[in-house]
Design a protein around this motif. Sequence first.
Motif, mmCIF file in Angstrom:
data_model
loop_
_atom_site.group_PDB
_atom_site.id
_atom_site.type_symbol
_atom_site.label_atom_id
_atom_site.label_comp_id
_atom_site.label_asym_id
_atom_site.label_seq_id
_atom_site.Cartn_x
_atom_site.Cartn_y
_atom_site.Cartn_z
ATOM 1 N N CYS A 38 55.035 44.030 11.212
ATOM 2 C CA CYS A 38 56.452 44.391 11.320
ATOM 3 C C CYS A 38 56.949 43.950 12.696
ATOM 4 C CB CYS A 38 56.567 45.902 11.162
ATOM 5 S SG CYS A 38 58.219 46.568 11.385
ATOM 6 N N SER A 40 58.611 45.639 14.612
ATOM 7 C CA SER A 40 58.406 46.765 15.538
ATOM 8 C C SER A 40 57.049 46.661 16.237
ATOM 9 C CB SER A 40 58.496 48.101 14.796
ATOM 10 O OG SER A 40 59.801 48.300 14.331
ATOM 11 N N HIS A 59 51.421 49.410 11.096
ATOM 12 C CA HIS A 59 51.906 50.655 10.479
ATOM 13 C C HIS A 59 52.479 50.419 9.082
ATOM 14 C CE1 HIS A 59 55.427 48.822 12.395
ATOM 15 N NE2 HIS A 59 56.087 49.321 11.375
ATOM 16 N N CYS A 159 57.053 50.132 5.142
ATOM 17 C CA CYS A 159 58.063 50.108 6.203
ATOM 18 C C CYS A 159 59.289 49.293 5.806
ATOM 19 C CB CYS A 159 57.480 49.593 7.520
ATOM 20 S SG CYS A 159 58.680 49.541 8.864
HETATM 21 ZN ZN LIG Z 1 57.899 48.696 10.685
#
Ligand SMILES: [Zn+2]
Length: 358
Positions: A38, A40, A59, A159
Amino acid sequence: MKAAVCREFGAPLSLEDVTIAAPEGQAMKVKINACAICHSDITYMRGGWGGTPPLLFGHEAAGTVVETGDGVTSFAAGDRVVVTLMRSCGTCPSCGDELEAICATPPAINEKIITDSADAPVITAMNTGAFAEEVLVHERQCIAIPDELGFDEASLLGCGVITGFGAVTRVGKVQAGETVAVIGTGGIGINAIQAARIAGASTLVAIDTAADKDALARKLGATDFINPAAENAQERIMAITNGTGLDAVFVGVGSSKAIESAIPMVRAGGRIIIMGMPASDDLASIDASDLSGSAKTVIGTKMGSAMIREDIPKLIALYQQGEIALDELISHRFTFDQINAAIDMAASPASSRVVITF
Ligand SMILES: [Zn+2]
Ligand SMILES: [Zn+2]
């Protein structure tokens, strides 16, 4: 087990042998079969949100339960699950308001989860640490998946998919016939496009500086594509909407510049939904008189305000009915030992979703 540890922000991850604790209470150990990368993770590992290495990222994962703590009631060894970063109590005021992503009292699990070869702790970032062969997570972070759903596709549900869908259905509440744009057609944005198509948006504009994102965006529901590096996006939006502006703009890029560009795109009374997570020091400059004078609403959302126990099963059903694409979102697959190359690819505009398989 092996883990890809961040020893220094901005440096390649270090593949190391580490020790993972046995699960206590409502914790469970999950063998990771697939983990998507991701943006992030990338922001975090480049130092965008601070913290002190060694840190373990990852994650957006799917895997198989291998061991459960004595307080686990919903899962058993052998269960196939999506692993998310959302560890919520289910009872605090935020959870009661259907905002589990900002749970005020997330339940604790084992204090020490990962230790390195020198017996020093490695922090599992974002409650997960799935750039590793196994994770130790709370059972409320996991959702069961059916046998016929592949781990690669399932990982995306952890996510990007729930964030894009939640932003459209739970936060922006797009209605049939509305005019919508999505800025950034990456992991979150492409799913906001799928969700807005299902919600019945009449005009659905995908905006991305990577011109080759055009085909997938249109395939999944975009009616128009704008490359703001090649043309004036604001002028084009006004032309598409006969000068009125859009009902809603969803910002999937974690950048103040993208947020700033979204505000003039909406009509008076329109709404801007911030889905991507900018770095901590990224300040946006906003024309406050436009916001008040034109009664525009800017809404932030973490994880699309998703409620994973409702949303992930619903999304699996939509996938099985052929209503949403998951496999087509994956542009590249890498093995775990190629994780640094995978991260470089995920950071490049040449990729859509990049998944690591174990
Ligand atoms: Zn994420
Ligand atoms: Zn809570």
